[in-house]
Design an enzyme around this catalytic site. Structure first.
Site, mmCIF file in Angstrom:
data_model
loop_
_atom_site.group_PDB
_atom_site.id
_atom_site.type_symbol
_atom_site.label_atom_id
_atom_site.label_comp_id
_atom_site.label_asym_id
_atom_site.label_seq_id
_atom_site.Cartn_x
_atom_site.Cartn_y
_atom_site.Cartn_z
ATOM 1 N N GLU A 45 -14.697 21.998 -17.213
ATOM 2 C CA GLU A 45 -13.988 23.251 -17.506
ATOM 3 C C GLU A 45 -14.809 24.468 -17.069
ATOM 4 O O GLU A 45 -16.014 24.523 -17.296
ATOM 5 C CB GLU A 45 -13.693 23.323 -19.005
ATOM 6 N N LYS A 114 -4.503 26.726 -18.478
ATOM 7 C CA LYS A 114 -4.611 26.028 -19.761
ATOM 8 C C LYS A 114 -3.486 26.490 -20.674
ATOM 9 O O LYS A 114 -3.209 27.691 -20.777
ATOM 10 C CB LYS A 114 -5.982 26.317 -20.392
ATOM 11 N N SER A 357 -47.190 22.517 -39.555
ATOM 12 C CA SER A 357 -47.666 22.511 -40.938
ATOM 13 C C SER A 357 -48.018 21.130 -41.455
ATOM 14 O O SER A 357 -48.619 21.001 -42.518
ATOM 15 C CB SER A 357 -46.586 23.114 -41.845
#
Length: 733
Positions: A45, A114, A357
Site C-alpha cells: 500500500e 480504496k 540498571s
C-alpha cells in the site's frame, strides 16, 4: 488443458517521502519478479510515497512527486512486458484517494481507489483520504501532462473495476477491504475475477500474525480463486512496524509466503497457479455458482495481454505450505530489533546509549540491541549488500565487515550503570556481567555528587534540607529526592550519548534508548522526564510478563547466563535508601498492584473499552476465586485513581515500538484525555453500591434475616468524602 500463470508478490521497506529510495526499491522488486518468471507484479500500500506520510498527504508536493515516480516507472525498460500495479495517492475532482495504479508497457490501465478506509488502532485514513463510494462505476481521470507525454493517454478509467486479460481476470482490494465484513473480494469472485491482489500496510502486534493469514485463506476458501497479499515491512517513520508476511493463497490454502521480520529492503515471492484449478474449485460449489449467475458485473478493462502461454506445461504448480508462526518471544526478539535498525540507519546517528540498571526492562532493551547485531551479521553473511553498506555508513568505516555480534555490539551499543548511594552491589554486578556477555561498551558512574549539588541549590535558596522518609522526611520530600536521581540520569544519558563517540575517536552521536514497559506507562509508574525519557524505546509497547518470558528465551537463544539472576531479582527502582545494604523498595509494592493485574486492567480498559464499573463487573467474576467483591472494587478504584493522576505522563512518552493492543500511547493509539477528575465520584459510588447489594444478596441467600443497612442517598446524591491516602511514591491517591 491447464492454464498456469506465475505471479509475484513484493514486500518492501519503504520510507515516508523517500521518493528516490522508494522508486529504486520498486524497480528492484519488478526486476526480481521478471527474473523469477512472473508476468504480474503487485506491491504494498502507498509504496511510492510511503504509508506514514500522514499530514503530508495534505500537501500538493506529495501528489506531484508520486506522479513523477510513476513517470519514471512507466519509462523504465525494467517495466516492459510485465503487468504492474503500484500504490500511490491520487486526487480526482479535488478529492484525495488511496489508489492502486495498474499499467502495462507505458499504458495506464486502471486507477483503482480504496473503497473502505481504516479508522481503528493506529490508523487515521479518513483524515487524509476519502473512500470511493461509487459501486462498480468508473469515471475518466485526466492524467497530468507529464504522464500523457509518456503514455499518449489523456484520460484513463478510475473507479471500481477489474482488468480482463486474454486468459484471466484481475481485481483489487486495498488493506482494510480484506478486514471489512463486506469485503470486495466476494462480489469480484462471483463475477469471475480469478486473481485478487491486496496492497496492504498492516502493522504487527504480538500474537496477531494469524489474523492476516486466516483472512487471506478465508478469502479464497468460500469462493475460490487466488489471493495475493502484499505487505509493507519495516519502520517508515512511525512507532508501528509493518511486519511483512506477504503471501499467496489459492482455493483456501497458502502456497507461498514471505518472512515476517527481515533486514533486507526488498523481498519478492512468486507462486505458480493453475487457473483451471480455480475454475474447477468454483464450479463444484453449487450454491456459489447459482449466486454468481445473478451477480451484478464489474466494469472490465480489457487488455491484449496474457499471463499464461502454450508452454506452461513445464511449470510446476506451487503446492500448499504449512504456515509456522513465531512465538511471542521470537516476535520480541526480531520485531523491535528490526525497528531499531531502521531507526538507526535513517537517523544518521552512530549507535545507541542505554542506561543499564541490571533490571528486567533495561536488560530486555540491551538484549534486543544484541539481537539486532546478530541479525545484521547473519544478513551480511547471506550477501545482503544494503545491510553491509548501512553498517559501514553508520560506523564511518568503508572496509568493515561485521561477523561477530559481540564485536559489532561493542561498536554500536554503549551501556552505563548509573549508581547512587541507594544502588546495590547486586544490580551493579548484574549489569556488568550482562554487558560482558553481549559485548557492549560498558562503564559505571556515580551520580551522588550531582544529586548533592542539586539539593545544595535548593537548600541555598530555601534554607531547608529535604529528607527521605526513613530519615524523618514527609512523602513529598521522599518523592522529590527520588525524582532528582531519576531526572539526573536522563540529563547524564544525553551528555554521554552526545560525547561518547568523541571519546572513542569516532564522529557522530548516539541515540538514547528508553526502557520503560507498557504496564509502567499505563500505571504512570515513572518519573516524568527521567531516564525513561529517551529518543526511542523498543520495549515501550511490551508488558512486563512478556519481557520476562523473552529473557527466559533469550538466555538460551543467545547463551546469556546472567539472565537467570536478573529474572530472579524483584523489580526495583532503587531510589530509596538501602537497609543494611539490602533493597527495601520494590516496584509492585510501590504500585500497589502486581504486573499481572496491570496487564489485566490494561486489556479491559483499552481492548474491551471498560470504564471503572464495567471493569469491576468483569473482574468480580474472573477473580472470584482469589478476591472478595470488596477487594476487587478496591483494586479497580486504586488503578483508576493512579491512571487518572498519571495520565498526563502519556503525553511525553518516548516514541515506542508498538507491540501490545492495550498500549496507552497518547493521541496516537490511545485517544483519551490526559486531564481527569481523579476521584471518579459517580463511577466509584456505583461500584460501592453494587458491592453492598452483592453482600446483601449473599446474606439473603444464606438465610440471614438481618438486612444490611441501605446505601445512603440516591445515585444522584454522591458522597464526596474519600479516605485520601498516599502511595509509596508520595502521590495522592
Amino acid at each position: 488443458m491447464g492454464r498456469k500463470v506465475v505471479v509475484a508478490v513484493c514486500t518492501l521497506n519503504q520510507w515516508a517521502l523517500d521518493f528516490e529510495g522508494n522508486l529504486n526499491r520498486i524497480l528492484q522488486s519488478i526486476q526480481e519478479a521478471k527474473e523469477m518468471g512472473a508476468l504480474y507484479r503487485t506491491g504494498p500500500e502507498l509504496e511510492i510515497c510511503g504509508y506514514s506520510c500522514e499530514d503530508h498527504f495534505h500537501e500538493p508536493d506529495t501528489f506531484l512527486h508520486s506522479w513523477q515516480v510513476l513517470a519514471e516507472l512507466l519509462k523504465s525498460p525494467t517495466c516492459k512486458d510485465i503487468l504492474v500495479d503500484v500504490g500511490m495517492p491520487v486526487q480526482h475532482r479535488n478529492v484525495s484517494y488511496n489508489c492502486r495504479v495498474a499499467f502495462l508497457n507505458k499504458n495506464i490501465l486502471l486507477i483503482r481507489p480504496k473503497m473502505l478506509l481504516c479508522e481503528d488502532g493506529n490508523y487515521r485514513e479518513t483524515r487524509w483520504f476519502s473512500g470511493w463510494t461509487k459501486d462498480r462505476q468508473v469515471e475518466g481521470y485526466y492524467l497530468p501532462r507529464m504522464i500523457t507525454a509518456i503514455t499518449n493517454q489523456t484520460t484513463v478509467p478510475i473507479g471500481d473495476a477489474v482488468i480482463s486479460t486474454r486468459d484471466t481476470c484481475i481485481g483489487f482490494e486495498i488493506c482494510e477491504e480484506l478486514w471489512n465484513p463486506q469485503s470486495r473480494h466476494i462480489p469480484m469472485a462471483l463475477d469471475g475475477v480469478e486473481i485478487i491482489s491486496n496492497g496492504s500496510g498492516s502493522y504487527m502486534e504480538l500474537r496477531k500474525a494469524y489474523v492476516t493469514v486466516d483472512l487471506v485463506k478465508s478469502a479464497t476458501f468460500k469462493s475460490g480463486g487466488a489471493y495475493l497479499f502484499s505487505n509493507l515491512r519495516g519502520c517508515d517513520g512511525q512507532r508501528i512496524y509493518f511486519n511483512g508476511c506477504s503471501c499467496v493463497s489459492v482455493n483456501g490454502e497458502v502456497v507461498s509466503r514471505g518472512l515476517q521480520f527481515a533486514l533486507h529492503d526488498v523481498e519478492v515471492i512468486t507462486a505458480t497457479i493453475d487457473l483451471e484449478d480455480i475454475r474447477s474449485y468454483r464450479t463444484n460449489i453449487r450454491s456459489r455458482s447459482h449466486l454468481a449467475a445473478s451477480n451484478v458485473p464489474f466494469p472490465r478493462i480489457a487488455v491484449d495481454f496474457a499471463l499464461s502461454d502454450d508452454e506452461d506445461i513445464h511449470l510446476t504448480i506451487s503446492p500448499p505450505i504449512e504456515w509456522k508462526y513465531l512465538t511471542p518471544e521470537e516476535e520480541i526478539e526480531l520485531g523491535p530489533a528490526c525497528w531499531l535498525w531502521d531507526y538507526l540507519r535513517r537517523s544518521g546517528q552512530g549507535g545507541f546509549f542505554l542506561p543499564l540498571s541490571g533490571g528486567v526492562d533495561s536488560t530486555s532493551t540491551a538484549c534486543i540491541v544484541f539481537s539486532m547485531c546478530t541479525q545484521i551479521c547473519e544478513a551480511v553473511q547471506k550477501g545482503e549488500s544494503q545491510v553491509l553498506y548501512d553498517v559501514r555508513k553508520i560506523l564511518c568505516q568503508s572496509d568493515y565487515t561485521p561477523s561477530d555480534p559481540m564485536e559489532l555490539c561493542n561498536r554500536l551499543l554503549v551501556t552505563c550503570y548509573m549508581a547512587s548511594e541507594n544502588s546495590s552491589q547486586e544490580t551493579k554486578q548484574r549489569a556488568s556481567q550482562l554487558a560482558s556477555e553481549i559485548g557492549s561498551y560498558h562503564f559505571p558512574i556515580v551520580i551522588d555528587s550531582a544529586v548533592s549539588a542539586v539539593i545544595g541549590i535548593f537548600t541555598t535558596a530555601t534554607g531547608l534540607v529535604p529528607k527521605f522518609r526513613t530519615k524523618g522526611g514527609c512523602p513529598r520530600q521522599n518523592l522529590a529526592l527520588q525524582n532528582i536521581q531519576a531526572r539526573l540520569r536522563m540529563v547524564l544519558s544525553y551528555l554521554f550519548a552526545q560525547l561518547m563517540l568523541w571519546v572513542r575517536g569516532r564522529p557522530g552521536g548516539l541515540l538514547v534508548l528508553g526502557s520503560s514497559n507498557v504496564d509502567e506507562a499505563l500505571r504512570g509508574y515513572m518519573t516524568k522526564y527521567d531516564c525513561s525519557s529517551a529518543d526511542v524505546n523498543p520495549i515501550g509497547g511490551i508488558s512486563k510478563t512478556d519481557l520476562k518470558s523473552f529473557l527466559q528465551y533469550a538466555k538460551s537463544r543467545f547463551f546469556l547466563p546472567s539472565l537467570s539472576e536478573i529474572l530472579q531479582a524483584p523489580p526495583t527502582a532503587e531510589l530509596e535508601p538501602l537497609a543494611d545494604g539490602q533493597i527495601t523498595q520494590t516496584d509492585e509494592q510501590d504500585m500497589g498492584m502486581t504486573y499481572a493485574e496491570l496487564s489485566e486492567f490494561g486489556r479491559l480498559r483499552k481492548m474491551y473499552h471498560c470504564g471503572p464499573f464495567s471493569m469491576f463487573e468483569k473482574l468480580v467474576h474472573k477473580w472470584n476465586n482469589k478476591c472478595t467483591p470488596q477487594e476487587v472494587a478496591e483494586k479497580v478504584k486504586h488503578f483508576f485513581r493512579c491512571y487518572a493522576i498519571n495520565r498526563h505522563k502519556m503525553t511525553v512518552l518516548t516514541p515506542s515500538y508498538h507491540a501490545e493492543s492495550y498500549s496507552p500511547d497518547d493521541n496516537r493509539f490511545d485517544h483519551r484525555p490526559f486531564l481527569y477528575r481523579v476521584h471518579w465520584n459517580w463511577q466509584f459510588k456505583i461500584i460501592d453500591d453494587t458491592v453492598a447489594q452483592m453482600g446483601k444478596d449473599k446474606r439473603i441467600k444464606q438465610g440471614d434475616a438481618t438486612k444490611p443497612e441501605s446505601p445512603s442517598g440516591s445515585s444522584a446524591n454522591i458522597s464526596l468524602n474519600f479516605n485520601m491516602r498516599r502511595d509509596r511514591k508520595g502521590v495522592l491517591i
